[in-house]
Every structure is written in structure tokens, then in C-alpha cells.
Design a protein around this motif. Structure first.
Motif, mmCIF file in Angstrom:
data_model
loop_
_atom_site.group_PDB
_atom_site.id
_atom_site.type_symbol
_atom_site.label_atom_id
_atom_site.label_comp_id
_atom_site.label_asym_id
_atom_site.label_seq_id
_atom_site.Cartn_x
_atom_site.Cartn_y
_atom_site.Cartn_z
ATOM 1 N N VAL A 325 -18.877 88.045 1.879
ATOM 2 C CA VAL A 325 -18.130 88.993 1.042
ATOM 3 C C VAL A 325 -19.047 89.591 -0.037
ATOM 4 N N TRP A 326 -20.075 88.816 -0.453
ATOM 5 C CA TRP A 326 -20.948 89.241 -1.552
ATOM 6 C C TRP A 326 -22.156 90.058 -1.074
ATOM 7 N N THR A 327 -22.183 90.453 0.215
ATOM 8 C CA THR A 327 -23.363 91.143 0.751
ATOM 9 C C THR A 327 -23.592 92.501 0.086
ATOM 10 N N SER A 328 -22.537 93.288 -0.053
ATOM 11 C CA SER A 328 -22.655 94.641 -0.626
ATOM 12 C C SER A 328 -21.253 95.134 -0.944
ATOM 13 N N PRO A 329 -21.120 96.257 -1.670
ATOM 14 C CA PRO A 329 -19.770 96.788 -1.937
ATOM 15 C C PRO A 329 -18.965 97.017 -0.650
ATOM 16 N N GLU A 330 -19.685 97.329 0.459
ATOM 17 C CA GLU A 330 -18.972 97.608 1.726
ATOM 18 C C GLU A 330 -18.314 96.356 2.303
ATOM 19 N N THR A 331 -18.824 95.178 1.960
ATOM 20 C CA THR A 331 -18.225 93.965 2.532
ATOM 21 C C THR A 331 -17.117 93.394 1.651
ATOM 22 N N LEU A 332 -16.848 94.032 0.507
ATOM 23 C CA LEU A 332 -15.712 93.580 -0.310
ATOM 24 C C LEU A 332 -14.414 93.908 0.431
ATOM 25 N N PRO A 333 -13.397 93.070 0.294
ATOM 26 C CA PRO A 333 -12.107 93.414 0.912
ATOM 27 C C PRO A 333 -11.422 94.526 0.123
ATOM 28 N N ASP A 334 -10.670 95.383 0.812
ATOM 29 C CA ASP A 334 -9.826 96.331 0.064
ATOM 30 C C ASP A 334 -8.468 95.660 -0.172
ATOM 31 N N ARG A 335 -7.553 96.378 -0.807
ATOM 32 C CA ARG A 335 -6.283 95.741 -1.184
ATOM 33 C C ARG A 335 -5.502 95.252 0.030
ATOM 34 N N ASP A 336 -5.552 96.033 1.117
ATOM 35 C CA ASP A 336 -4.814 95.630 2.319
ATOM 36 C C ASP A 336 -5.421 94.363 2.927
ATOM 37 N N GLU A 337 -6.753 94.289 2.893
ATOM 38 C CA GLU A 337 -7.422 93.122 3.481
ATOM 39 C C GLU A 337 -7.204 91.853 2.654
ATOM 40 N N ILE A 338 -7.058 92.020 1.335
ATOM 41 C CA ILE A 338 -6.763 90.844 0.488
ATOM 42 C C ILE A 338 -5.454 90.221 0.990
ATOM 43 N N ALA A 339 -4.479 91.085 1.306
ATOM 44 C CA ALA A 339 -3.178 90.593 1.781
ATOM 45 C C ALA A 339 -3.261 90.112 3.235
ATOM 46 N N ASP A 340 -4.279 90.588 3.971
ATOM 47 C CA ASP A 340 -4.403 90.222 5.385
ATOM 48 C C ASP A 340 -5.850 89.791 5.660
ATOM 49 N N PRO A 341 -6.206 88.540 5.279
ATOM 50 C CA PRO A 341 -7.601 88.088 5.366
ATOM 51 C C PRO A 341 -8.205 88.241 6.761
ATOM 52 N N ARG A 342 -7.367 88.121 7.806
ATOM 53 C CA ARG A 342 -7.925 88.223 9.162
ATOM 54 C C ARG A 342 -8.452 89.626 9.442
ATOM 55 N N ALA A 343 -7.830 90.618 8.839
ATOM 56 C CA ALA A 343 -8.331 91.993 9.013
ATOM 57 C C ALA A 343 -9.745 92.094 8.433
ATOM 58 N N TRP A 344 -9.964 91.438 7.277
ATOM 59 C CA TRP A 344 -11.307 91.433 6.676
ATOM 60 C C TRP A 344 -12.289 90.681 7.597
ATOM 61 N N MET A 345 -11.851 89.529 8.112
ATOM 62 C CA MET A 345 -12.738 88.737 8.989
ATOM 63 C C MET A 345 -13.108 89.530 10.236
ATOM 64 N N ASN A 346 -12.149 90.232 10.798
ATOM 65 C CA ASN A 346 -12.432 91.044 11.988
ATOM 66 C C ASN A 346 -13.471 92.112 11.669
ATOM 67 N N ARG A 347 -13.296 92.771 10.507
ATOM 68 C CA ARG A 347 -14.187 93.882 10.153
ATOM 69 C C ARG A 347 -15.588 93.384 9.784
ATOM 70 N N VAL A 348 -15.661 92.332 8.953
ATOM 71 C CA VAL A 348 -16.953 91.934 8.385
ATOM 72 C C VAL A 348 -17.645 90.845 9.205
ATOM 73 N N LEU A 349 -16.874 89.899 9.706
ATOM 74 C CA LEU A 349 -17.490 88.778 10.428
ATOM 75 C C LEU A 349 -17.473 88.981 11.935
ATOM 76 N N GLY A 350 -16.666 89.960 12.403
ATOM 77 C CA GLY A 350 -16.488 90.121 13.851
ATOM 78 C C GLY A 350 -15.456 89.104 14.302
ATOM 79 N N THR A 351 -14.624 89.460 15.281
ATOM 80 C CA THR A 351 -13.486 88.602 15.647
ATOM 81 C C THR A 351 -13.903 87.213 16.089
ATOM 82 N N ARG A 352 -15.161 87.056 16.571
ATOM 83 C CA ARG A 352 -15.586 85.741 17.045
ATOM 84 C C ARG A 352 -15.343 84.655 15.995
ATOM 85 N N ALA A 353 -15.517 85.059 14.738
ATOM 86 C CA ALA A 353 -15.452 84.065 13.662
ATOM 87 C C ALA A 353 -14.087 83.407 13.579
#
Length: 358
Positions: A325-353
Motif C-alpha cells: 500500500v505504501w509503494t506510491s500514491p497509485e497503490t493507496l486505496p480509494d474510498r470504495d476500496e477501503i470499504a471493499d479491501p478485496r477490490a484493492w487486493m485485486n488491483r494492487v496485488l493481483g487476484t492470486r494473492a
């Protein structure tokens, strides 16, 4: 006309210091002990936080321990730094408007700070005035001794445990902002953008003030209105969403860490959290009203939502996965992703995670 004030800061400090309630009754010895304790525990907490979070930050420093008037002065200094871009912009407004306005807002800011100064336990001050050589300090961990003593007495909890628990939360912020080099500038840039996205002509300003009046009325009727939401433009709304998301993340991370480091370090952590949560939600009717009006209710929801985000990601992807999450401003979650952590994981970590067993 450059250098004209949007807010009469000296009046804000004077008002705040005059209105703030005195702290709990303590002997000189107790007061001295609390200060020594907090300085020591803040350094101890920093080691626990670094080890637990895996963020490599600046070496630990003792916290600055203040009383309520000291907290008010420190915050006014911080406001001045944050509002500088707006102050420059306001210098083109008719002097009469700003002269009257700055006195009213000075009193209001002072009153708000007096209210908060008897409640805030500590904070990591991100924005400090430059030191004599002109360098802006990176930030300062501040603990409000009388409020910590008052809270631990009111809750009937172990003073050492409670003091260390509070230090863990605030030290997490210091570790975040000294260990993630771009984070402080990012937050500052967003705040500047927020301030400069405001239309500062007189008509708009009056409309905003009217909207603010409606928000106050709405809060009194028990509605959801709060001052911050009332006075923003659509451009500001987008910036505010980004600021809210990053603040929800850093506050939630602080709350998560103070509880997760917990049991081995703070034996009574579960008892403290349960009692503290009740206290956070309690208070008199007027207290709750002021909190809602200032958007503090929102802040409490942020703690819970942010902490849930961090817990979910750490449980699924481990601390190293979360720290992406601390890699760059682009890897910060937006408000929707805060409410839906899996959406953030899919975007930043790739679904494998998030697949079990990987």
C-alpha cells in the motif's frame, strides 16, 4: 496587501486558552511522573511498531509532552502552515471583508480548539513551522499528558498499559510518515489542492457560509450535516475523497497496530479497547452534537473502516502484502476500496494473492 490574515491566529490562541477547561487534579509529582513515563514509553512503542509493521523509519525520538494550552498553540502553528496557500490567495479580497472575517473565524477556531484540547490524547503533527534555519521539520509526536491521565482514571485502567497503548497508535503515524518518504508531501499536496480549489469570490463565500449555517441547523436536528461537507466545491469533493481515503488508511493502520501489537506488550489491551470504545461513543447530547458538527463522528467511522481494511488485507496477504500500500500514491486505496479491501487486493496485488493457500 500580501500577508493579510484569513484568520486572526493570535485571537484564536487567546480564545482557545481562555475557554479550555483545566485538566484533572494531579500533584506535581504525579504530573512529573506522567511526563517521564510518556517520554520513555513513546520510545519503547516505536521499537514495537517498527518490528511489527516491518516499515523502516527514522530512529526513535522522545515524544513532546504538552498540556492543553500547549496543544492549542501547536495546532495553531500547524494550521498556519497548512493554510498558507489560501492566505496568499485571500490577499486579493476586499480588506473590510477579511478584517471582519478574520476576527470571527479567530474566535471560532479558538472555540473549536478549546473543545478538542480537553479530548485529544496525542497526535503526530505533520505540518510544523520552519525552524530558525528555515528547514521544515519532518513532524513531531505530541502527547497531551492531562488528557491521558484523565482518560486512564475515568476508564479505571492500568496507567502504564494505557499510556503505552496510546503511544503505539501515535508512533504508528510517526513510522508511517518517516518510513514512507512520499506520504507527507502527498497529504500536503492534497490539502493545498483542496484549499486552492475553493472559489474565493465574495458571492460564493456568502453562499458557502449560508450552507454552513444550514449544516449547523441540520446537525441540531440530528441529521448527517457537517461543516466540512457543506463548504466544498465539486473539485474539492474529489480531493476530499482522496484525503479521506488516505487518512482512513493511516488512522485505521494506527488502530489496528495498537491492538495487534497488544497482548504481549500491553497485557490489558482487550479491556482497554472495550472501555475506550464505549467512551469514544458516549458523551452528553451537546458533546455528541459538536462531534457530529465537526465531523468527528466521521473520524470514528474512519477508524473502524480503516482498521477493518488493514486487518482483512493482513489476514489474507500477510504484512508484506499489506505494505505494498505504501509503494506510491497509485497503490493507496480509494474510498470504495477501503470499504471493499478485496477490490484493492485485486488491483494492487493481483487476484492470486487472495486465493486460499497461496
Amino acid at each position: 496587501m500580501v500577508g493579510m490574515q484569513v484568520i486572526d491566529w493570535d485571537l484564536a490562541v487567546a480564545t482557545g486558552v481562555r475557554l479550555v477547561r483545566p485538566g484533572p487534579q494531579v500533584t506535581r509529582e504525579e504530573a512529573k511522573q506522567a511526563v517521564v513515563d510518556l517520554r520513555t514509553l513513546s520510545r519503547e512503542a516505536e521499537g514495537h511498531v517498527r518490528e511489527f509493521t516491518g516499515i523502516d523509519s527514522a530512529p526513535p525520538e522522545e515524544a513532546t509532552v504538552v498540556d492543553r494550552p500547549g496543544w492549542i498553540r501547536a495546532n495553531v502553528d500547524g494550521f498556519r502552515v497548512v493554510l498558507e496557500p489560501l492566505t496568499d490567495k485571500m490577499s486579493s479580497m476586499p480588506p473590510i471583508v477579511s478584517a471582519v472575517g478574520s476576527r470571527i473565524t479567530g474566535v471560532e477556531v479558538g472555540a473549536v480548539l478549546a473543545f478538542l484540547a480537553s479530548r485529544v490524547l496525542g497526535q503526530y503533527e505533520l505540518f510544523l513551522p520552519p525552524d530558525p534555519s528555515g528547514n521544515a521539520p519532518t513532524g513531531r509526536l505530541t502527547l497531551v499528558a492531562p488528557n491521558i491521565v484523565h482518560a486512564e482514571r475515568e476508564l479505571g485502567v492500568s496507567p502504564r498499559d494505557f499510556r503505552l497503548w496510546v503511544c503505539l497508535h501515535e508512533e504508528t503515524h510517526r513510522v508511517q510518515f518517516t518510513g514512507v518518504p512520499w506520504l507527507r508531501e502527498y497529504v500536503r499536496g492534497q490539502m493545498t489542492e483542496f484549499l486552492l480549489a475553493s472559489d474565493m469570490d465574495l458571492t460564493t463565500l456568502l453562499e458557502r457560509l449560508r450552507a454552513a449555517g444550514d449544516a449547523v441547523a441540520d446537525a441540531f436536528k440530528g441529521g448527517e450535516g457537517n461543516l466540512i461537507e457543506a463548504i466544498q466545491t465539486p473539485e474539492q469533493k474529489a480531493v476530499l475523497d482522496r484525503v479521506t481515503a488516505v487518512m482512513t488508511l493511516v488512522e485505521g493502520h494506527g488502530d489496528y497496530v495498537m491492538d495487534a501489537v497488544g497482548p504481549s506488550v500491553v497485557p490489558s489491551v482487550a479491556d482497554i479497547r472495550a472501555k475506550f470504545q464505549r467512551r469514544r461513543e458516549g458523551g452528553s447530547r451537546i458533546d455528541q452534537l459538536i462531534r457530529r458538527f465537526l465531523g468527528i463522528e466521521l473520524k470514528m467511522k474512519q477508524y473502524a473502516e480503516g482498521s477493518r481494511f488493514v486487518r482483512t488485507v493482513v489476514d489474507e496477504a500477510g504484512m508484506a502484502g499489506f505494505n505494498r500500500v505504501w509503494t506510491s500514491p497509485e497503490t493507496l486505496p480509494d474510498r470504495d476500496e477501503i470499504a471493499d479491501p478485496r477490490a484493492w487486493m485485486n488491483r494492487v496485488l493481483g487476484t492470486r494473492a487472495v486465493e486460499p493457500g497461496i
